[in-house]
Design a protein around this motif. Structure first.
Motif: not given
Ligand SMILES: [Mg+2]
Ligand SMILES: Nc1nc2c(ncn2[C@@H]2O[C@H](COP(=O)(O)OP(=O)(O)OP(=O)(O)O)[C@@H](O)[C@H]2O)c(=O)[nH]1
Ligand SMILES: Nc1nc2c(ncn2[C@@H]2O[C@H](COP(=O)(O)OP(=O)(O)OP(=O)(O)O)[C@@H](O)[C@H]2O)c(=O)[nH]1
Ligand SMILES: [Mg+2]
Lengths: 441, 354
Positions: A110, A133, A142, A183-184
């Motif tokens: 991330t 995510d 985040q 982003d995963t």
């Molecule tokens: Mg992350």
């Protein structure tokens, strides 16, 4: 203890210094220390064994190139073998693309997503981020906080549990952006469902790049994990994070070897700006636990310690035999003089051919001869008349011709230095030059 | 978790066993050649069968010979006898992420307990080797840490501070331990001491909410000492049993971040400082554990992400380096994925005789 280790590698290298014949025992010792250095940097043990085997074979079988000392020869092989592993630099093009981030839990995906967004944004690209995510609490907070800081649109939905659905929606929502980073959530090789999920995400996004984010501290399991990710989504680049800590990144190197990819970026801090392009020399030096590659490549700055070479005195025109000896010693440690001189920015200044011809054996002879000179003679060689020459030769067990040769060489060096001073307009700075030289890649 | 290590150790163990067995059986061959009559100890029948009728006699097996020697001889192991097997063991440890200096120490320990000693062999060679390995590993791992017993025997609130480098699993561990303690009947409050990382406050907030645990939070960018001080105040005034203090991940080589941690420690005065690292870390585990222990101390260790691999050498590395007990092992991302660390059990499992 790591220092002890790297110094043992350095010791092993020292043993090869000045050698003109390959010494099997010394090579073996070096190889053993090399193994220890790499293993303590977390390079996969099997990979270390393969690597050190070929270093050994090549060192013993290959003829050192003319003018290269044994030590340089071996070092060059070590370097080549390591570079071979990390060499493939991942192509980063400034064109429309989708980047899929993958990696173990907590590896830094991330944070790196935000760093990459910033990187491409600064290059003038329109960047968008998708938060796929759906698992980690606060994941969307985040990444969206980070994206807001840099004014990059971030698509996500903390209520939605289906990563594919979010991604599909995100691709549509961000279709105006040229570059999309997905982003995963973190996952590991043994989590079959999650591996399945990232395969699906890859198919859905038709990602241009699939980058594996690896913590610099990851140990021996890096290869295995990387293999599973590679099988799943065909990793084409590795990003090593947390290189601002003390970990050496050997696990990540092993992952690169496993995926036959390259290192795309290095993460070197917690803030968005802490992203660097990969520098193989710096990386390998750290891996080997040596200060820098200059040391590795034997053209070390360390060889020219300021206290060894009185640059100022030399530049002021005072160049004694002692200076010359130190100079030779330092240069000799650095490698073939000719090669070094060739790299210095001296324009097309001609250097006398003989400058290069001091071998390490000859240097030993010179040392012996100089040992039987008086301090006065060392400081001012013009004192040496023929009777003094006789005395020196006798004391050193040398012929007067050898003494004459030494003096001749000294004069030539003196002239050369004067030439150097002229060439650089009086502002010649040996140390700066050497630094520049060793910074060359 | 240690499945892989176990397999490898077993291989190394049988290798060691066989190399020692070679030592034992070879003098037997000598003894046979020279008539084997100078030893006065009663020889078993098979050995005393005259060699004239070898065809009809069952030849003594290795095991039989071995049994004779068990009675008659002492075992003296030389360094040479075990060096191959020990370097195999060394490889095994390294491949399992036991850091190099720690591996060196373990090998030295095992060697010392095997080499040069006169040993009456009352049992199998196997158990000799296993014994040496077990000693070495138990020596390294020390004893576990019983958190419940600790809380029961200390004045409340028991304040626990969690530290470690970035991303190792501190926040998740705080949540897991909160859940664990709550199930044991303790009351818990969590302090959101990571005021730095984006999303950190939300992350621990969601965990606390799901678990029904009270949490004290300040806005992002606040002073972490202040939040944690407030958390302790809250616990005291509400007679809460345990304070769990989360902190931001930080690297041991960043002086300012480490001194911030030091300040947190001065302000909240934790009873326990728990150092959190991950089971998948390699050699750096040693360096950072040593630094954290040196600068802010560590009373116990939690090792997370043990579900990622089957090796777990980091447990051995860290325990060996800072000599502090391992408290819990994290084995996944759910609240129940946490298990108290039991060294004897783990060593037993490693050596395949649990
Ligand atoms: Mg992350
Ligand atoms: N010092 C330092 N910290 C980093 C770096 N990259 C990431 N981090 C920190 O590492 C921790 C984990 O980073 P994340 O980006 O949350 O990791 P992740 O892979 O997204 O984690 P999951 O989504 O839970 O799998 C955070 O504290 C980051 O600030 C780096 O290069 N240097
Ligand atoms: N597989 C697995 N993942 C874990 C485990 N413990 C934590 N994680 C995951 O690792 C990632 C990072 O965990 P965090 O609890 O955020 O780590 P942290 O140390 O608080 O991170 P920072 O505060 O950013 O330094 C998250 O995705 C967690 O779900 C574990 O035992 N196994
Ligand atoms: Mg955290």
């Amino acid at each position: 203890m790591l220092d002890g280790l790297s110094s043992s590698l350095k010791d092993a290298l020292k043993k090869l210094a000045g050698k003109t014949v390959i010494d099997r025992a010394a090579v073996d010792e070096l190889v053993k220390d090399l193994q220890r250095a790499l293993i303590s940097s977390d390079v996969n043990v099997k990979l270390v064994m393969e690597l050190s085997k070929s270093v050994r074979t090549r060192s013993l079988e290959e003829e050192p190139p003319k003018g290269m000392t044994v030590r340089e020869h071996v070092l060059r092989i070590v370097y080549q073998e390591l570079v071979r592993l990390v060499w493939a630099s991942t192509d980063v093009k400034l064109e429309p693309q989708t980047i899929l981030m993958a990696g173990l839990q907590g590896s830094g995906k991330t944070t790196t997503t935000a760093k990459l967004a910033r990187f491409f944004q600064k290059k003038g690209m329109k960047v968008g981020v998708i938060c796929a995510d759906t698992f980690r609490p606060g994941a969307f907070d985040q990444i969206s906080t980070l994206c807001t800081k840099i004014h990059v649109p971030c698509y996500g939905n903390p209520q939605e549990k289906d990563a594919l659905k979010i991604t599909r929606e995100g691709l549509a929502a961000l279709k105006e952006q040229e570059l999309i980073i997905v982003d995963t959530q973190g996952r590991h090789a043994l989590e079959a469902d999650l591996i399945r999920e990232i395969i699906d995400l890859n198919l859905l996004t038709k990602a241009t790049h699939r980058w594996l984010v690896i913590d610099a501290a990851l140990g021996q399991m890096a290869s295995e994990q990387a293999r599973r990710f590679h099988e799943a989504i065909n990793i084409d680049g590795v990003i090593i994070t947390k290189m601002d800590g003390t970990a050496k990144g050997g696990g990540a190197l092993s992952a690169v070897a496993e995926t036959r990819s390259g290192i795309a970026f290095i993460g070197s801090g917690e803030t968005i700006e802490d992203l660097e392009r990969f520098d193989p020399d710096g990386f390998i030096s750290r891996l080997l636990g040596m200060g820098d590659l200059k040391a590795l490549m034997e053209k070390a700055n360390e060889a020219i310690r300021p206290e060894d070479v009185n640059v100022d005195a030399m530049m002021k025109g005072k160049f004694t035999l002692r200076d010359m000896y130190k100079q030779l010693e330092a240069l000799n440690k650095m490698g073939p003089l000719k090669q070094i001189m060739g790299m210095l920015p001296l324009g097309n200044m001609e250097l006398p051919e003989g400058v290069y011809d001091v071998t390490s054996t000859k240097m030993v002879r010179y040392r012996i001869i100089m040992d039987s000179m008086t301090p006065g003679e060392l400081d001012d060689p013009s004192l040496i008349n023929s009777s003094r020459m006789q005395r020196i030769a006798h004391g050193a067990g040398a012929s007067p011709d050898e003494v004459r040769e030494l003096l001749k060489y000294y004069k030539m060096m003196q002239r050369t230095l004067k030439g150097l001073r002229g060439a650089s307009g009086g502002k010649f700075n040996m140390q700066r030059l050497m630094k520049r030289f060793s910074g060359m890649q | 978790m240690f499945g892989g290590l176990r397999e490898k150790l077993q291989a190394a163990r049988s290798r060691l066993g066989s190399s020692i067995q070679t030592v034992i059986t070879s003098p037997a061959a000598d003894a046979e050649k020279t008539g084997a009559s100078n030893t006065s100890a009663p020889a078993p029948e098979k050995q005393s069968v005259p060699p004239v009728t070898p065809e009809i006699t069952v030849k003594p097996t290795i095991v039989d010979k071995f049994k004779v020697l068990l009675i008659e001889r002492e075992l003296i192991v030389s360094e040479k006898d075990v060096s191959d097997a020990l370097s195999e063991l060394e490889m095994t440890l390294l491949e399992s992420d036991v850091a190099l200096p720690v591996t060196d120490a373990i090998i030295a320990h095992v060697k010392k307990s095997l080499v040069g000693k006169h040993r009456k062999i009352g049992e199998s060679v196997d158990s000799l080797v296993v014994g040496a390995l077990r000693d070495a590993l138990l020596d390294v791992l020390g004893s576990g840490f019983d958190l419940q017993a600790y809380i029961r025997s200390h004045p409340r609130p028991v304040k626990i501070l969690f530290t470690g480098v970035n991303g190792t699993g501190k926040t998740t561990t705080v949540a897991k331990i909160g859940s664990y303690l709550k199930k044991q009947g303790f009351s818990v409050v969590i302090g959101a001491g990571d005021t730095y990382r984006a999303g950190a406050i939300e992350q621990i907030g969601v965990h606390a909410e799901r678990l029904g645990i009270k949490i004290i939070q300040h806005p992002e960018g606040g002073d972490p000492s202040a939040v944690l001080f407030d958390t302790v105040q809250y616990a005291t005034s509400h007679k809460i049993d345990v304070v769990l203090a989360d902190t931001a991940g930080r690297f041991h080589n960043k002086a300012n971040l480490m001194s911030q941690l030091d300040k947190i420690k001065r302000v909240m005065k934790p009873d326990l400082v728990v150092y959190v690292d991950e089971a998948v870390a390699g050699n750096d585990a040693v360096t950072r554990a040593a630094e954290f222990d040196k600068t802010v101390g560590a009373d116990a260790v939690v090792l997370t992400k043990a579900d990622m691999d089957s090796r777990g050498g980091a447990a051995i590395s860290i325990a060996h380096t800072i000599g502090k007990p391992l408290m819990f092992i994290g084995t996944g991302q759910s609240y129940d994925d946490i298990a108290p660390f039991e060294p004897a059990g783990v060593v037993g499992e490693l050596l395949g005789d649990a």
